[in-house]
Write a protein that holds these residues in place. Structure first.
Motif, mmCIF file in Angstrom:
data_model
loop_
_atom_site.group_PDB
_atom_site.id
_atom_site.type_symbol
_atom_site.label_atom_id
_atom_site.label_comp_id
_atom_site.label_asym_id
_atom_site.label_seq_id
_atom_site.Cartn_x
_atom_site.Cartn_y
_atom_site.Cartn_z
ATOM 1 N N GLU A 134 0.837 -1.207 0.000
ATOM 2 C CA GLU A 134 0.000 0.000 0.000
ATOM 3 C C GLU A 134 0.869 1.252 0.000
ATOM 4 O OE1 GLU A 134 -2.853 2.271 3.186
ATOM 5 O OE2 GLU A 134 -3.179 0.124 2.919
ATOM 6 N N THR A 135 1.782 1.314 0.979
ATOM 7 C CA THR A 135 2.695 2.450 1.101
ATOM 8 C C THR A 135 4.095 1.915 1.333
ATOM 9 O OG1 THR A 135 0.943 3.794 2.094
ATOM 10 C CG2 THR A 135 3.209 4.562 2.384
ATOM 11 N N PRO A 254 4.006 1.235 -4.549
ATOM 12 C CA PRO A 254 2.582 1.141 -4.208
ATOM 13 C C PRO A 254 1.815 0.422 -5.323
ATOM 14 C CG PRO A 254 3.413 3.333 -3.732
ATOM 15 C CD PRO A 254 4.505 2.617 -4.477
ATOM 16 N N HIS A 278 9.702 6.624 7.221
ATOM 17 C CA HIS A 278 8.681 6.581 6.174
ATOM 18 C C HIS A 278 7.887 5.295 6.358
ATOM 19 C CE1 HIS A 278 6.708 6.457 2.274
ATOM 20 N NE2 HIS A 278 7.123 7.683 2.035
#
Length: 311
Positions: A134-135, A254, A278
């Motif tokens: 997702e990230t 992503p 992050h």
């Protein structure tokens, strides 16, 4: 099936798949093409696949039975019990009175410690895993997989024949260095003991390939050997399994999806992102597996832990 393109990513393992929309229902011929590629290349990579949790579970069901893990963290979606979110891992150290770095350091006692198959200490490790990103950080965070069939085939014939006869104990918590005094994680391990004697060489139930069933995370000792004999041999075999020519490394973006055969591979999660500040958010669904069989046809033997298909 004409839409599916398989592009090998390395000499022994890994292929990038294009022409498939994993967020939409797959046709039967697409499923079979992907399954055939998985058997050949062990781990498949898909780019720009924007699945939600429902589509992720639906995709998994086309290839097997998703398992429902018994314990998940607060980051995992409550309405989709089959989906685990990797951000949960950051909570685990805190549950036991440690920050995440200390928790990892106490569990990883060798450089090969991180190499593992998912839930390998169970009597029935998952057959496959589907992980979607997702990230991810702008750099770093790669995952590496190793081909256990190629590793076995690359051994000399006498060593293959010897390994065929051996069994090893896989145990949750092997090598953990306890904290001084009270240690909540030790209490957790004692309350959730999971251990199995697996064949050192297992036979793949679909391809018939022989797989060098070793990893650095769960493996305790070769049953037929003393500890002084077992340690160096396990180190040799793990070095064999993780030789660079038997591996592939994947750069996440992503929307990336990795689909791997958990019976025929071990993988290494990244350790280079903690300082980047992050988020790295991934979602995992695992497919139910069977009890491994050795070259002699004998199944793995339970020591302690849940029964097959009980999570």
């Amino acid at each position: 099936m004409a839409h599916i393109e398989v592009k090998p990513a390395a000499g022994h393992i890994g292929a990038e798949i294009s022409g498939a929309d994993l967020a939409a229902p797959l046709a039967d011929d697409e499923v079979e093409a992907i399954r055939a590629a998985l058997h050949r290349w062990k781990v498949l990579f898909f780019r720009e696949q924007y699945l939600d949790h429902a589509a992720h579970v639906a995709l998994a069901r086309r290839f097997g039975e998703p398992v429902t893990p018994g314990s998940r963290g607060s980051a995992s979606p409550p309405d989709f019990p089959e989906v685990e979110t990797t951000a949960d891992r950051l909570e685990l150290g805190g549950r036991f009175g440690m920050d995440h770095t200390e928790w990892l350091d106490r569990r990883r006692h060798t450089l090969r410690r991180g190499w593992h198959c998912d839930h390998g200490a169970r009597i029935d490790p998952p057959a496959a895993t589907i992980l979607r990103a997702e990230t991810v950080p702008p750099y770093g965070g790669d995952t590496t997989w190793a081909n256990l069939a190629a590793a076995y085939a690359g051994l000399s014939a006498p060593l293959r024949a010897f390994a065929d006869t051996l069994r090893a104990e896989h145990r949750l918590g092997v090598g953990y260095q306890p904290r001084a005094g009270e240690d909540a994680y030790v209490r957790h391990l004692l309350a959730h003991q999971t251990a199995t004697v697996h064949p050192l060489v297992r036979v793949h139930p679909e391809t018939g390939e022989r797989l060098l069933f070793v990893n650095g995370y769960y493996l305790e000792q070769i049953r037929e050997l003393s500890r002084t004999e077992s340690g160096p041999l396990l180190e040799l075999l793990l070095d064999q399994a993780t030789r660079p020519e038997y591996t592939v490394r994947f750069r996440w973006e992503p929307g990336s999806v990795a689909f791997w055969d958990n019976r025929a591979t071990i993988h290494l999660a990244p350790g280079d992102t903690a300082h980047l500040d992050h988020p790295r958010i991934m979602h995992r669904v695992m497919l139910a597996g069977e009890v491994p069989l050795g070259v002699d046809g004998k199944p793995s033997e339970p020591v302690t832990g849940p029964e097959p298909r009980h999570w």
